[in-house]
Motif scaffolding. Structure first.
Motif, PDB file in Angstrom:
ATOM      1  N   MET A  18       0.840  -1.200   0.000  1.00 29.00           N
ATOM      2  CA  MET A  18       0.000   0.000   0.000  1.00 29.00           C
ATOM      3  C   MET A  18       0.872   1.246   0.000  1.00 29.00           C
ATOM      4  N   ALA A  91      -9.183   2.255   6.045  1.00 26.79           N
ATOM      5  CA  ALA A  91     -10.202   1.400   5.434  1.00 26.79           C
ATOM      6  C   ALA A  91     -11.445   1.347   6.307  1.00 26.79           C
ATOM      7  N   LYS A 112     -10.549   4.348   2.319  1.00 26.26           N
ATOM      8  CA  LYS A 112     -10.210   3.406   1.254  1.00 26.26           C
ATOM      9  C   LYS A 112     -11.434   2.608   0.834  1.00 26.26           C
ATOM     10  N   PRO A 113     -11.612   2.280  -0.424  1.00 28.10           N
ATOM     11  CA  PRO A 113     -10.748   2.683  -1.539  1.00 28.10           C
ATOM     12  C   PRO A 113     -11.102   4.083  -2.048  1.00 28.10           C
ATOM     13  N   PHE A 114     -10.112   4.793  -2.545  1.00 28.21           N
ATOM     14  CA  PHE A 114     -10.353   6.124  -3.112  1.00 28.21           C
ATOM     15  C   PHE A 114      -9.586   6.243  -4.424  1.00 28.21           C
ATOM     16  N   THR A 115     -10.028   7.145  -5.275  1.00 27.02           N
ATOM     17  CA  THR A 115      -9.350   7.303  -6.565  1.00 27.02           C
ATOM     18  C   THR A 115      -8.171   8.266  -6.410  1.00 27.02           C
ATOM     19  N   ALA A 116      -7.227   8.157  -7.331  1.00 28.11           N
ATOM     20  CA  ALA A 116      -6.075   9.056  -7.313  1.00 28.11           C
ATOM     21  C   ALA A 116      -6.551  10.502  -7.456  1.00 28.11           C
TER      22      ALA A 116
ATOM     23  N   LYS B  23     -10.912  -4.176   1.260  1.00 27.02           N
ATOM     24  CA  LYS B  23     -10.847  -2.745   1.008  1.00 27.02           C
ATOM     25  C   LYS B  23      -9.422  -2.305   0.700  1.00 27.02           C
ATOM     26  N   LEU B  26      -8.528  -3.477  -2.768  1.00 27.09           N
ATOM     27  CA  LEU B  26      -9.250  -2.674  -3.745  1.00 27.09           C
ATOM     28  C   LEU B  26      -8.634  -1.277  -3.860  1.00 27.09           C
ATOM     29  N   ALA B  27      -8.240  -0.729  -2.702  1.00 26.11           N
ATOM     30  CA  ALA B  27      -7.608   0.590  -2.716  1.00 26.11           C
ATOM     31  C   ALA B  27      -6.339   0.549  -3.551  1.00 26.11           C
ATOM     32  N   MET B  30      -7.210   0.211  -7.261  1.00 24.41           N
ATOM     33  CA  MET B  30      -7.710   1.461  -7.809  1.00 24.41           C
ATOM     34  C   MET B  30      -6.571   2.434  -8.074  1.00 24.41           C
ATOM     35  N   GLN B  51     -14.225   0.948 -10.003  1.00 26.65           N
ATOM     36  CA  GLN B  51     -15.008   1.846  -9.169  1.00 26.65           C
ATOM     37  C   GLN B  51     -16.406   1.306  -8.916  1.00 26.65           C
ATOM     38  N   SER B  54     -16.156  -1.105  -6.243  1.00 30.84           N
ATOM     39  CA  SER B  54     -16.041  -0.370  -4.994  1.00 30.84           C
ATOM     40  C   SER B  54     -17.399   0.161  -4.528  1.00 30.84           C
ATOM     41  N   MET B  57     -19.399  -2.663  -3.131  1.00 32.65           N
ATOM     42  CA  MET B  57     -18.908  -3.145  -1.845  1.00 32.65           C
ATOM     43  C   MET B  57     -19.328  -2.185  -0.729  1.00 32.65           C
TER      44      MET B  57
END
Lengths: 540, 220
Positions: A18, A91, A112-116, B23, B26-27, B30, B51, B54, B57
């Motif tokens: 990560m 998370a 989390k999860p998140f986009t860039a 999670k 997935l993070a 992504m 996405q 995500s 979920m």
């Protein structure tokens, strides 16, 4: 737009994979100067040795540490400047609750999860905000609270988008300056639109500071009712209840807080102390035991943890256990005189009660040797124990000197005076309590009064001479120091700039700032010094 | 693995640990997809799919949470225009210029108290739908409407079908094959969970003047 390429970043995540993903993402934003750490300890080492502009930290760090604890340690101990961005990554949606209920919030957090893209936009915002707050941070770094407050007001007008954050900071600053009424107004204004936990807490703090202790109690109960996870409200409520003389309630309140969240070492310690004072040894032993057991993060440890537990075990007649606990501190702290002093003192007391006078004497010799190395930084609890050990080992002169130093330095601290009296009783010296406690306190009161009288009679020079001389003799006494400083500042204000005296005043304040900077009188004199300085065009 | 020997608590712990790890993975997925230096349609599709996984979920987790307790938003003060800009930038990164995405923020307040992650969940879902159905343009809006904060997504597609428009808010909408209805159901839940001084939030679905779908979230 922020120039990301100059930012130095530390990424803290117990998962290597990560951390690499985050690093790659930041690199794509142009943040090429990043380092990684996989544990809180490693992170702390890096932060102490290098400057960073941003810390990106995972909430879940393993080994019983979490990112929130790290954040609070960094901010509270001022390991990082307020201008450093702290971004939490987690998370757990539960973290939102943590943020709401904590005293210290990160600058932002990402679930989390998140986009860039989300991360990029958030970073832009956070750095923009830090830039807007830069004038406030600058004044805080100069320790000029008044100017920081003015910077808050400017920001409130110029950049209305930060209004809530600025108000929160302004409230803190007003409380720090002892301007409780304004703080109270500010918090009430926020509470009028919504029951915000930190505003409720701020209001209670303002009320407590103005002596409205009952009203403060009510506000805190309300805060807890509105948000049962809001831990700082429990902590303050326990203090308020203790001030109201209801020690039982204070213990219950802390007990409830610990049931909500057992993690905090500071709260467990406070709980143990209240239980101990309530004579509830079993509960105190449990609480202190949990602290020693659970606190595996060396960066948050204190020798006092071991002394607290050792003392209870001694009182429970478990001498071997007590000695074992105390010795445990040595393996954690190694060769540290502060620790050696506290631990050896308690060892001496333990051997004494266990009926080993020779060992008690040896331990005391170790303690006194360590004391010579730490000298001025003797904590009250340690000084009291040391004095007791001295009395018990026939070192009366040493013991009396310690007691005199304590009581004459802090003559208005009634709780301390009471502890000293109890200690004297316990070593069969109750009869000395008058000469040791009252008289030395009286001596200071007398000197102080003489000085104040001289000043009132217009003999400012005489007052300054007397107070300065007394302050040199009892360097730790805050009353003498403040009165001496005040007299010298008034002198310059009235009769023109006296560079030598103003410098002396400044030194006196600087010497006591860490310990007494929060006293109302201290704050007022500091403001006065700045005002007089400004009048003569000197920046103090 | 034989789960019959596990008691409820152990099962819950394992489940929670697994979800946590999912999670995390997935993070990473992504971020790695986003980090790929590629603008090909294949990568773009992969990002959107990721996405959507995500979204689903997060919805599933919300369902679990709802089984245990009612939905209590965690209110914090946020700047609505910033929040909208974040959504807009995300949407732009998905469509790669295929659609025009604008935002309107006239009269947006400096701050408003809302649960950012819940509202983000609702809005992201609305955006994913809008991106799929729009033909050339999307508009995102924020502002104050009748004392409540508005977050709105309007596309220029064919609009909501009659079945969606006529459904009652307090029951799950007809869930289509692609799961659209479920997302709207959650959005309505999230809107209504927001409360301030007796006032509740609301989700309004209607079709705009040009016929496209309009998704409006109103928060007290």
């Amino acid at each position: 737009m922020t120039d990301f390429s100059k930012k130095r970043v530390l990424i803290i995540d117990d998962s290597q994979a990560m951390a690499s993903s985050l690093r790659m993402t930041l690199t794509n934003f142009g943040m090429t100067r990043s380092e990684m750490a996989n544990t809180a300890g490693e992170a702390l080492f890096r932060i102490r040795n290098r400057e960073f502009d941003m810390i990106v930290c995972d909430y879940n760090l393993g080994e019983g540490t979490d990112g929130q604890q790290l954040l609070e340690t960094l901010r509270r101990q001022e390991v990082i400047l307020p201008s450093v961005v702290f971004l939490m990554v987690t998370a757990e949606r539960q973290y939102e609750k943590v943020v709401l209920c904590a005293e210290m919030a990160p600058d932002d957090y990402l679930l989390k999860p998140f986009t860039a893209e989300t991360m990029r936009v958030r970073l832009e915002r956070v750095f923009e905000k830090k830039e807007a707050f830069a004038p406030i941070y600058h004044q805080l770094a100069q320790n000029d609270i008044g100017a920081a407050l003015a910077a808050c007001d400017t920001l409130l007008v110029d950049r209305t988008r930060y209004v809530i954050d600025v108000m929160r900071m302004k409230g803190e600053l007003l409380l720090e300056l002892g301007r409780e009424e304004e703080a109270q107004q500010l918090y009430e204004q926020i509470l009028a639109t919504r029951a915000v936990p930190w505003a409720r807490l701020g209001l209670a703090r303002a009320m407590r500071a103005t002596g409205e202790i009952g009203a403060a109690n009510e506000q805190l109960q309300l805060a807890i009712e509105e948000m049962p996870e809001f831990l700082p409200a429990y902590d303050l409520l326990a203090k308020v209840e203790e001030e109201q003389g209801d020690m039982e309630k204070a213990q219950q309140t802390l007990d409830k807080a610990i049931k909500v969240s057992p993690g905090s070492v500071a709260r467990q310690t406070a709980f143990g102390e209240v239980a101990y004072r309530n004579g509830d040894l079993a509960t105190a032993a449990q609480a202190f035991g949990r602290v020693v057991e659970s606190n595996r993060n060396a960066f948050m440890r204190s020798p006092q943890e071991f002394v607290n537990l050792g003392r209870i075990q001694m009182e429970q007649q478990q001498f071997d256990k007590a000695l074992q606990t105390l010795n445990g501190a040595r393996s954690v702290f190694g060769d540290d005189p502060q620790m050696e002093l506290a631990v050896s003192t308690m060892e001496s007391l333990t051997h004494q009660v266990a009926g080993n006078p020779d060992k008690a004497r040896d331990a005391l010799v170790r303690a006194l040797a360590a004391r010579d190395q730490v000298r001025l930084n003797l904590g009250d609890a340690t000084a009291l124990d040391l004095a007791k050990a001295c009395f018990l080992n026939g070192k009366e002169d040493e013991a009396r000197a310690l007691v005199k130093e304590m009581t004459s330095n802090f003559y208005d601290d009634t709780r301390l005076q009471q502890s000293v009296r109890q200690m004297l009783e316990s070593v069969g010296r109750g009869h000395e309590s008058k000469s040791l406690v009252e008289d030395s306190a009286m001596e200071v009161v007398k000197l102080n009064n003489e000085g104040v009288l001289l000043a009132r009679q217009g003999n400012l020079q005489g007052a300054i001479d007397l107070l300065l001389e007394a302050s040199h003799r009892m360097p730790q006494n805050i009353q003498l120091a403040l009165n001496a400083a005040q007299a010298m500042i008034v002198e310059s204000d009235r009769y023109g700039w006296n560079a030598e005296h103003m410098k002396a005043a400044q030194q006196l304040l600087a010497m006591h700032e860490t310990r007494y900077g929060k006293l109302d009188k201290f704050k007022k004199i500091k403001v006065m010094m700045k005002d007089v300085g400004a009048k003569f065009g000197v920046d103090l | 693995m034989n789960t019959s020997g596990m008691d409820g608590l152990a099962f819950k712990t394992v489940l929670a640990a697994n979800l946590h790890e999912t999670k995390n993975i997935l993070a990473q997925l992504m971020l790695r997809l986003d980090n790929m230096d590629s603008h090909t349609a294949a990568v773009r599709d992969a990002r959107l799919l990721c996405q959507q996984v995500s979204d689903r979920m997060v919805q599933m987790l919300l369902l679990f949470e709802l089984q245990a307790e009612r939905l209590v938003p965690r209110y914090e003060a946020h700047n609505p225009a910033d929040f909208l800009a974040e959504l807009r930038e995300n949407a732009r990164s998905w469509v790669d210029g295929r659609l025009r995405i604008d935002s309107e923020e006239d009269g947006a307040p400096d701050y408003w108290y809302f649960d950012r992650s819940l509202v983000e969940m609702a809005m992201m879902n609305a955006l994913h739908n809008a991106v799929r159905h729009a033909s050339a343009r999307l508009v995102l809006r924020t502002g104050v409407r009748h004392g409540r904060l508005l977050f709105e997504v309007e596309d220029d597609g064919a609009g909501y079908p009659a079945s969606v428009l006529s459904a009652q808010q307090d029951e799950p909408l007809p869930v289509s094959q692609d799961g659209t209805g479920l997302g709207l159901y959650f959005s309505a839940l999230i809107a209504r969970a927001h409360v301030n001084k007796e006032q509740h939030g609301e989700l309004l679905l209607h079709n705009g003047k040009a016929g496209g779908a309009v998704f409006s979230l109103l928060l007290p």
